[in-house]
Every structure is written in structure tokens, then in C-alpha cells.
Design a protein around this motif. Structure first.
Motif, short mmCIF file in Angstrom:
data_model
loop_
_atom_site.label_atom_id
_atom_site.label_comp_id
_atom_site.label_asym_id
_atom_site.label_seq_id
_atom_site.Cartn_x
_atom_site.Cartn_y
_atom_site.Cartn_z
N THR A 96 0.84 -1.19 0.00
CA THR A 96 0.00 0.00 0.00
C THR A 96 0.89 1.25 0.00
O THR A 96 1.95 1.27 0.62
CB THR A 96 -0.92 0.01 1.23
OG1 THR A 96 -1.77 -1.14 1.17
CG2 THR A 96 -1.77 1.27 1.30
N PHE A 318 -2.98 1.71 9.28
CA PHE A 318 -2.69 0.51 8.50
C PHE A 318 -2.32 -0.65 9.41
O PHE A 318 -2.81 -1.78 9.23
CB PHE A 318 -1.55 0.80 7.52
CG PHE A 318 -1.19 -0.36 6.62
CD1 PHE A 318 -1.89 -0.59 5.46
CD2 PHE A 318 -0.15 -1.22 6.96
CE1 PHE A 318 -1.57 -1.66 4.63
CE2 PHE A 318 0.18 -2.29 6.15
CZ PHE A 318 -0.54 -2.51 4.98
N HIS A 322 -6.80 -1.26 9.41
CA HIS A 322 -7.80 -0.44 8.72
C HIS A 322 -7.19 0.21 7.48
O HIS A 322 -5.98 0.25 7.31
CB HIS A 322 -8.34 0.63 9.66
CG HIS A 322 -8.91 0.08 10.94
ND1 HIS A 322 -10.05 -0.69 10.97
CD2 HIS A 322 -8.48 0.18 12.22
CE1 HIS A 322 -10.31 -1.04 12.22
NE2 HIS A 322 -9.38 -0.53 13.00
N ARG A 323 -8.05 0.74 6.64
CA ARG A 323 -7.59 1.43 5.44
C ARG A 323 -7.03 2.79 5.82
O ARG A 323 -7.74 3.61 6.43
CB ARG A 323 -8.74 1.61 4.45
CG ARG A 323 -8.37 2.35 3.17
CD ARG A 323 -9.57 2.48 2.25
NE ARG A 323 -10.03 1.17 1.79
CZ ARG A 323 -11.08 1.00 0.99
NH1 ARG A 323 -11.78 2.06 0.60
NH2 ARG A 323 -11.43 -0.21 0.62
N ARG A 327 -4.52 6.80 1.28
CA ARG A 327 -4.06 5.77 0.35
C ARG A 327 -4.04 6.32 -1.07
O ARG A 327 -4.96 7.03 -1.49
CB ARG A 327 -4.97 4.55 0.43
CG ARG A 327 -4.48 3.35 -0.37
CD ARG A 327 -5.33 2.15 -0.14
NE ARG A 327 -6.72 2.36 -0.49
CZ ARG A 327 -7.55 1.38 -0.86
NH1 ARG A 327 -7.14 0.13 -0.89
NH2 ARG A 327 -8.81 1.67 -1.17
#
Length: 333
Positions: A96, A318, A322-323, A327
Motif C-alpha cells: 500500500t 494501516f 484499517h484502510r 491511500r
């Protein structure tokens, strides 16, 4: 048993308050000497890290990512721009990518406005006279150091995102007429509030502007957006200001026009081959035809701390499963 803290490798020196917080939360490997990492050091960093925190001076391309260890799952860049990272390659490897948007807007817009003022009003030339320059000041004269008026001129903004809009707000206060080119028009309410005129055709806008400000990101689509052909469309008494990315302008073509007097001047905070600056630009600066700054558009203590806080939030979010809020996806490029 307490969970192991993630190994976070930070490639450059960050503000003390940011580094201290990183040490508290993570197993942070800091660069206290602030010496840029070479290719071998970056390769070792991506091999061992759980999280890499690079900056715009680090080239995170597919070749480097081929060295990534199985633990590397996040690249939390200490930057707004992400053109130094091969985002697609990272995502293909399950890594990511995050950045630090929206915290540098006002600082960058401030410096953009400073250059918009400095170039036509010959501020650096005047400062050099009193700072030991070759020319000695003999007192005020009606015809000495004449610049150009800002009030009433047309400003063409290339890229009307957060920074472009912040520049427009400042420029209106100085009496500039706001024009802009963007991938799509702004919402009507914003356009009306800024009293901004949208140009679908960049070529048509450039030919009519007194000052052009580059405020778009560097992407494959914007590389040399101001090409030699487009620069030729500018009026001879026009000025160009760039606080975005040097690659957006064909720097060699701009230099040729400045040398030939085909454009009135330029204010540059970014360069096509950073950290190298063309000796020709340096010579033009000494001649008063261009104002050069060392990529300091976002260089405020407050801004750097805000960036660090965003990096920390992205890592913590992260690692908590969680997102992360910032991002980056290929569709955003």
C-alpha cells in the motif's frame, strides 16, 4: 505478550517532534545525519522494513521494489506528490502507498504568490543592490529599477486543485484577474467565488495571460505540458511561475526564450533535473531575468510537522488493520 512494533525505516531527517513520536509508536530507524540514502541503502531498507517512509528525493521504482522483503506492506511517503514512487508496481506486490495531501496547500500558495510578486517587481534584484551586488545604490530615481504592475493583470493557473485555488484566492486580493486550465471545470459555486474564467484549451489561455502559474502535479500526462511549442504562445511581456514540479516545463526551451528575450521572466522553485540546476538558469538569475528558489515552497516548520503527523496516522491506521486515510491509487495519478 506485547505485539512487536513494526520496523519503520525513515529515509531523511524529520522534525524532532515527529521523530520522537515515531520512536514511541514504532521501531523507527531514523536518518539522524540526513544524508540521502544511495541505491544500495534503499534496497536494504525495502528488504528489512515493515514500513518505508521515503521523501520526494528517493526514487522508489520497480527495480528498487524488486528487492522488497515479504514484510514490506506499506510505503508511507513524507510528501504530497507521489511521482517518485511507482505506485502500480507497489500495488502489484501487495504494498500500500500513502502520501500527505492537503497540509501543504497554504504554504505552497504563499510562496507561489511571493514569486508572482518577486519576478515582475524585481525584488531579488533590488535586494542584491543593498546586499553587496555589483551595482551601487545612489538613491531613489524615477526611472531606476522599474518593474511591472501586478494589479489588473491576467493570471493563468494551470491545475486548479487545492493549491491552484489557494493561489487564486491570494491573487484576487492583489487585483489579478483569474483564469485557469484544468482537466475539468470547477463547480460553478467555486468558480463564481473566485471570479475565475475556465479555458478548456490550454493553448488559447496561454496566449492571453500576463502571468502563468504552474500548480499541477507531475504525471505522464503533464510531462513537458509547457512544451517548446506552448511556451512560444506566451506574450513577450509574460511571466512564468512554477512551484509544482520542474518536469512540467521544457526547461531548455524556457531557458532559450529567456535568453532571447521572448518572455519577460520566470520564477522557479522547482527544476527539471533536481537537485541539479542548470548553470544557464543561474546566469539568467544574475542578469535579473529569473528568480530561483531551492524547492522551498512547502518549507515551513508547521507544514513539515503536519506532514509527519499524517505519516504517523497512515502507519498507525494501516497497522491496526484499517484502510489508511491517505491511500494512493493508480486512478489518482
Amino acid at each position: 505478550m506485547a505485539r512487536r512494533k513494526p520496523l519503520v525505516v525513515v529515509t531523511r531527517k524529520l522534525p524532532d517532534i515527529v521523530e520522537t513520536r515515531m520512536r514511541e509508536l514504532f521501531d523507527a530507524r531514523l536518518n539522524v545525519d540526513d544524508v540521502p540514502m544511495d541505491a544500495a541503502q534503499l534496497a536494504e531498507a525495502v528488504r528489512v522494513a515493515d514500513v518505508l517512509v521515503p521523501t520526494v528525493t528517493d526514487r522508489i521504482d520497480s527495480a528498487l521494489l524488486s528487492h522488497a522483503g515479504e514484510n514490506l506492506r506499506l510505503i508511507a511517503s513524507f510528501s504530497n506528490g507521489i511521482d517518485h514512487i511507482d505506485v502500480a508496481s507497489a500495488l502489484n506486490r501487495g504494498i500500500t502507498v500513502t502520501n500527505t495531501p492537503a497540509v501543504l496547500t497554504e504554504d505552497t500558495a504563499d510562496l507561489t504568490m511571493a514569486l508572482i510578486l518577486a519576478v515582475p517587481r524585481r525584488l531579488t534584484e533590488g535586494a542584491q543592490v543593498l546586499g553587496g551586488g555589483e551595482e551601487e545604490w545612489s538613491g531613489w530615481s524615477p526611472t531606476w529599477m522599474l518593474g511591472r504592475r501586478i494589479w489588473g493583470k491576467r493570471l493563468g493557473i494551470i491545475g486548479m486543485g487545492r493549491i491552484g485555488q489557494a493561489v487564486a484566492r491570494r491573487a484576487r486580493a492583489f487585483g489579478l484577474q483569474i483564469h485557469y486550465h484544468n482537466r475539468r471545470p470547477l463547480p460553478h459555486a467555486i468558480e463564481e467565488a473566485l471570479e475565475a474564467t475556465y479555458w478548456e484549451s490550454l493553448d488559447q489561455m496561454l496566449a492571453r495571460m500576463d502571468i502563468v502559474s504552474v500548480n499541477c502535479p507531475h504525471t505522464p500526462a503533464t510531462y513537458h505540458l509547457l512544451s517548446a511549442r506552448r511556451l512560444k504562445l506566451l506574450k513577450r511581456d509574460a511571466y512564468v511561475v512554477n512551484t509544482a514540479r520542474g518536469e512540467v516545463i521544457d526547461e531548455n526551451a524556457l531557458i532559450r526564450m529567456l535568453e532571447a528575450g521572448e518572455i519577460a521572466g520566470a520564477g522557479l522553485d522547482v527544476f527539471e533535473h533536481e537537485p541539479a540546476v542548470s548553470p544557464k538558469l543561474v546566469r539568467l538569475a544574475k542578469q535579473g531575468k529569473v528568480v530561483l528558489l531551492p524547492h522551498m515552497g512547502s518549507a515551513t516548520l508547521e507544514g513539515r510537522i503536519d506532514m509527519g503527523e499524517k505519516v504517523i496516522v497512515n502507519i498507525k491506521t494501516f497497522m491496526d488493520g484499517h484502510r489508511p486515510p491517505d491511500r494512493v491509487l493508480p486512478s489518482m495519478l
